[in-house]
Design a protein around this motif. Sequence first.
Motif, PDB file in Angstrom:
ATOM      1  N   THR A  41       8.355  -4.155   2.986  1.00 31.06           N
ATOM      2  CA  THR A  41       8.974  -5.472   3.175  1.00 31.06           C
ATOM      3  C   THR A  41       8.218  -6.599   2.478  1.00 31.06           C
ATOM      4  N   ALA A  42       6.882  -6.545   2.516  1.00 28.03           N
ATOM      5  CA  ALA A  42       6.098  -7.654   1.970  1.00 28.03           C
ATOM      6  C   ALA A  42       5.465  -7.338   0.623  1.00 28.03           C
ATOM      7  N   GLY A  43       5.289  -6.078   0.314  1.00 29.35           N
ATOM      8  CA  GLY A  43       4.613  -5.691  -0.910  1.00 29.35           C
ATOM      9  C   GLY A  43       3.223  -5.156  -0.608  1.00 29.35           C
ATOM     10  N   LEU A  44       2.686  -4.388  -1.523  1.00 28.72           N
ATOM     11  CA  LEU A  44       1.412  -3.717  -1.324  1.00 28.72           C
ATOM     12  C   LEU A  44       0.254  -4.693  -1.122  1.00 28.72           C
ATOM     13  N   VAL A  45       0.125  -5.667  -2.002  1.00 31.26           N
ATOM     14  CA  VAL A  45      -1.002  -6.600  -1.901  1.00 31.26           C
ATOM     15  C   VAL A  45      -0.972  -7.361  -0.584  1.00 31.26           C
ATOM     16  N   GLN A  46       0.193  -7.863  -0.220  1.00 32.03           N
ATOM     17  CA  GLN A  46       0.297  -8.636   1.012  1.00 32.03           C
ATOM     18  C   GLN A  46      -0.010  -7.771   2.232  1.00 32.03           C
ATOM     19  N   ALA A  47       0.504  -6.546   2.256  1.00 29.33           N
ATOM     20  CA  ALA A  47       0.283  -5.661   3.400  1.00 29.33           C
ATOM     21  C   ALA A  47      -1.190  -5.280   3.521  1.00 29.33           C
ATOM     22  N   LEU A  48      -1.805  -4.916   2.409  1.00 26.25           N
ATOM     23  CA  LEU A  48      -3.216  -4.540   2.450  1.00 26.25           C
ATOM     24  C   LEU A  48      -4.092  -5.741   2.808  1.00 26.25           C
ATOM     25  N   THR A  73      -8.722   8.100   0.191  1.00 25.70           N
ATOM     26  CA  THR A  73      -7.684   9.094  -0.075  1.00 25.70           C
ATOM     27  C   THR A  73      -7.087   8.862  -1.460  1.00 25.70           C
ATOM     28  N   LEU A  74      -6.957   7.589  -1.818  1.00 29.62           N
ATOM     29  CA  LEU A  74      -6.387   7.227  -3.127  1.00 29.62           C
ATOM     30  C   LEU A  74      -7.456   7.158  -4.223  1.00 29.62           C
ATOM     31  N   GLU A  75      -8.660   7.615  -3.897  1.00 32.25           N
ATOM     32  CA  GLU A  75      -9.771   7.721  -4.835  1.00 32.25           C
ATOM     33  C   GLU A  75     -10.357   6.377  -5.264  1.00 32.25           C
ATOM     34  N   PHE A  76     -10.412   5.449  -4.313  1.00 29.34           N
ATOM     35  CA  PHE A  76     -11.119   4.185  -4.492  1.00 29.34           C
ATOM     36  C   PHE A  76     -12.371   4.253  -3.620  1.00 29.34           C
ATOM     37  N   THR A  77     -13.348   3.447  -3.936  1.00 23.63           N
ATOM     38  CA  THR A  77     -14.600   3.513  -3.179  1.00 23.63           C
ATOM     39  C   THR A  77     -14.450   2.994  -1.752  1.00 23.63           C
ATOM     40  N   ASN A  78     -13.662   1.933  -1.575  1.00 25.70           N
ATOM     41  CA  ASN A  78     -13.455   1.369  -0.242  1.00 25.70           C
ATOM     42  C   ASN A  78     -12.202   0.496  -0.234  1.00 25.70           C
ATOM     43  N   GLY A  79     -11.905  -0.069   0.927  1.00 22.47           N
ATOM     44  CA  GLY A  79     -10.712  -0.893   1.073  1.00 22.47           C
ATOM     45  C   GLY A  79     -10.703  -2.121   0.181  1.00 22.47           C
ATOM     46  N   ASP A  80     -11.872  -2.736   0.016  1.00 17.93           N
ATOM     47  CA  ASP A  80     -11.948  -3.915  -0.858  1.00 17.93           C
ATOM     48  C   ASP A  80     -11.561  -3.567  -2.290  1.00 17.93           C
ATOM     49  N   ALA A  81     -11.998  -2.398  -2.760  1.00 21.58           N
ATOM     50  CA  ALA A  81     -11.676  -1.965  -4.119  1.00 21.58           C
ATOM     51  C   ALA A  81     -10.175  -1.713  -4.260  1.00 21.58           C
ATOM     52  N   LEU A  82      -9.567  -1.142  -3.229  1.00 23.94           N
ATOM     53  CA  LEU A  82      -8.119  -0.893  -3.253  1.00 23.94           C
ATOM     54  C   LEU A  82      -7.344  -2.205  -3.278  1.00 23.94           C
ATOM     55  N   VAL A  83      -7.732  -3.135  -2.429  1.00 25.01           N
ATOM     56  CA  VAL A  83      -7.047  -4.433  -2.387  1.00 25.01           C
ATOM     57  C   VAL A  83      -7.202  -5.147  -3.733  1.00 25.01           C
ATOM     58  N   ALA A  89      -3.483  -5.355 -10.650  1.00 24.05           N
ATOM     59  CA  ALA A  89      -2.771  -4.344 -11.429  1.00 24.05           C
ATOM     60  C   ALA A  89      -1.571  -4.937 -12.173  1.00 24.05           C
ATOM     61  N   GLU A  90      -1.333  -4.379 -13.341  1.00 18.69           N
ATOM     62  CA  GLU A  90      -0.104  -4.710 -14.064  1.00 18.69           C
ATOM     63  C   GLU A  90       1.060  -4.039 -13.335  1.00 18.69           C
ATOM     64  N   LEU A  91       2.275  -4.444 -13.650  1.00 19.01           N
ATOM     65  CA  LEU A  91       3.451  -4.015 -12.902  1.00 19.01           C
ATOM     66  C   LEU A  91       3.560  -2.494 -12.773  1.00 19.01           C
ATOM     67  N   SER A  92       3.441  -1.761 -13.867  1.00 20.19           N
ATOM     68  CA  SER A  92       3.613  -0.304 -13.802  1.00 20.19           C
ATOM     69  C   SER A  92       2.525   0.342 -12.934  1.00 20.19           C
ATOM     70  N   LYS A  93       1.310  -0.132 -13.060  1.00 19.63           N
ATOM     71  CA  LYS A  93       0.199   0.383 -12.246  1.00 19.63           C
ATOM     72  C   LYS A  93       0.398   0.005 -10.778  1.00 19.63           C
ATOM     73  N   TYR A  94       0.874  -1.198 -10.531  1.00 18.91           N
ATOM     74  CA  TYR A  94       1.141  -1.672  -9.176  1.00 18.91           C
ATOM     75  C   TYR A  94       2.214  -0.807  -8.508  1.00 18.91           C
ATOM     76  N   MET A  95       3.270  -0.513  -9.249  1.00 19.08           N
ATOM     77  CA  MET A  95       4.340   0.323  -8.704  1.00 19.08           C
ATOM     78  C   MET A  95       3.834   1.733  -8.419  1.00 19.08           C
ATOM     79  N   TYR A  96       3.018   2.272  -9.301  1.00 17.85           N
ATOM     80  CA  TYR A  96       2.431   3.597  -9.113  1.00 17.85           C
ATOM     81  C   TYR A  96       1.504   3.604  -7.892  1.00 17.85           C
ATOM     82  N   LEU A  97       0.702   2.579  -7.750  1.00 16.95           N
ATOM     83  CA  LEU A  97      -0.211   2.470  -6.622  1.00 16.95           C
ATOM     84  C   LEU A  97       0.557   2.335  -5.303  1.00 16.95           C
ATOM     85  N   THR A  98       1.642   1.604  -5.335  1.00 20.96           N
ATOM     86  CA  THR A  98       2.493   1.470  -4.148  1.00 20.96           C
ATOM     87  C   THR A  98       3.075   2.824  -3.762  1.00 20.96           C
TER      88      THR A  98
END
Length: 125
Positions: A41-48, A73-83, A89-98
Motif C-alpha cells: 500500500t505505501a511502498g517499500l521505502v515507506q514501509a521499511l 535474508t536478502l543478503e544485506f548486512t543489517n536493516g539500515d543497509a536495506l532501508v 535504488a533506481e526503479l528497476s532495482k527498487y522493483m526487484y528489491l520489493t
Amino acid sequence: MQTRNQEIASDVFERVQKLEKNEKKKQYGSMAHKLPVLIQTAGLVQALSFVQAKSTSKGGKILETLLNDLAQTLEFTNGDALVSASRNAELSKYMYLTKRSLAALLWYKRFAQSVLGVEAGESDE
C-alpha cells in the motif's frame, strides 16, 4: 541443490525459530503479518522506514530484530543497509528489491504463524 525459495525458507525458519521463547514474539509475528500489506500500500521505502522508526520506540527492539532478519535474508548486512538501498535504488532495482522482500516476508508470515503461534490480526500490544 536447493531452489532460491527453499534457501529463503530455510534461512527464515532458522531466524524465526530463535524467537520461539522470546516474550516479544507476538510483536515480531504481528509485524511480519502486517509488513507485506504496508509494502503493497505505501511502498517499500515507506514501509521499511515505518518499521525502522517504530524500532526506536520503547519496546521496539524486537522490530529492529525483524528488520535486521529480513535484511540478512536478502543478503544485506543489517536493516539500515536495506532501508538505505531501497531509498537509493533506481526503479528497476527498487522493483526487484520489493519483489524479493515480499517473497521473503511470505515465509516470515508462515513461520510467525506456525513456529511462533501468531495469527494474522492478533494485536501486538
